[in-house]
Design an enzyme around this catalytic site. Structure first.
Site, short mmCIF file in Angstrom:
data_model
loop_
_atom_site.label_atom_id
_atom_site.label_comp_id
_atom_site.label_asym_id
_atom_site.label_seq_id
_atom_site.Cartn_x
_atom_site.Cartn_y
_atom_site.Cartn_z
N CYS A 47 19.30 78.18 -18.99
CA CYS A 47 18.76 76.82 -19.09
C CYS A 47 19.61 75.86 -18.27
O CYS A 47 20.64 76.24 -17.69
CB CYS A 47 18.72 76.37 -20.55
SG CYS A 47 20.36 76.14 -21.27
N CYS A 50 23.31 75.77 -19.26
CA CYS A 50 24.01 76.99 -18.83
C CYS A 50 24.28 76.94 -17.33
O CYS A 50 25.37 77.31 -16.88
CB CYS A 50 23.20 78.23 -19.18
SG CYS A 50 22.89 78.42 -20.95
#
Length: 115
Positions: A47, A50
């Site tokens: 995501c 991340c």
């Protein structure tokens, strides 16, 4: 390997470990040895948070001119073997140093300087 094995199997990580498609060292070379450098794992689904942690970590490594192998682990069963339930996580040389938040480049640098 079943999910039970992934969750509760051996936590030893070595040459035979599964390597995610997008895992490479910061300089673009893919290998399973750090040759005296540090091992870094970004733990998360991929995501935006991340990806930001990965970017900040790579920038910190480059600024400190460290030799490192960076892998981004996206498989949740494998992430669970690291003992965290909140992502993104940052694992360095066998230790979880952060999870559940996005560290800034400067925060990562402080952690790396202590290693």
């Amino acid at each position: 390997m079943g999910i039970f094995d992934k969750l509760f199997g051996s936590k030893e990580r070595g040459c035979g470990e599964k390597v995610e498609k997008n895992s490479c060292s910061y300089n673009g070379e893919c290998n399973s040895s750090t040759d005296g450098g540090i091992e870094v794992r970004i733990l998360g689904s991929g995501c935006k948070n991340c990806q930001t942690l990965e970017k900040n970590t790579l920038e910190a490594i480059n600024e400190l001119k460290l030799k490192a192998e960076v892998k981004h682990i996206t498989d949740f069963a494998e992430i669970a073997t690291y003992g965290i339930m909140s992502t993104p996580g940052l694992w360095i040389n066998g230790k979880i140093v952060s999870y559940g938040k996005v560290l800034s480049k400067d925060e990562v640098k402080v952690i790396l300087e202590k290693i």
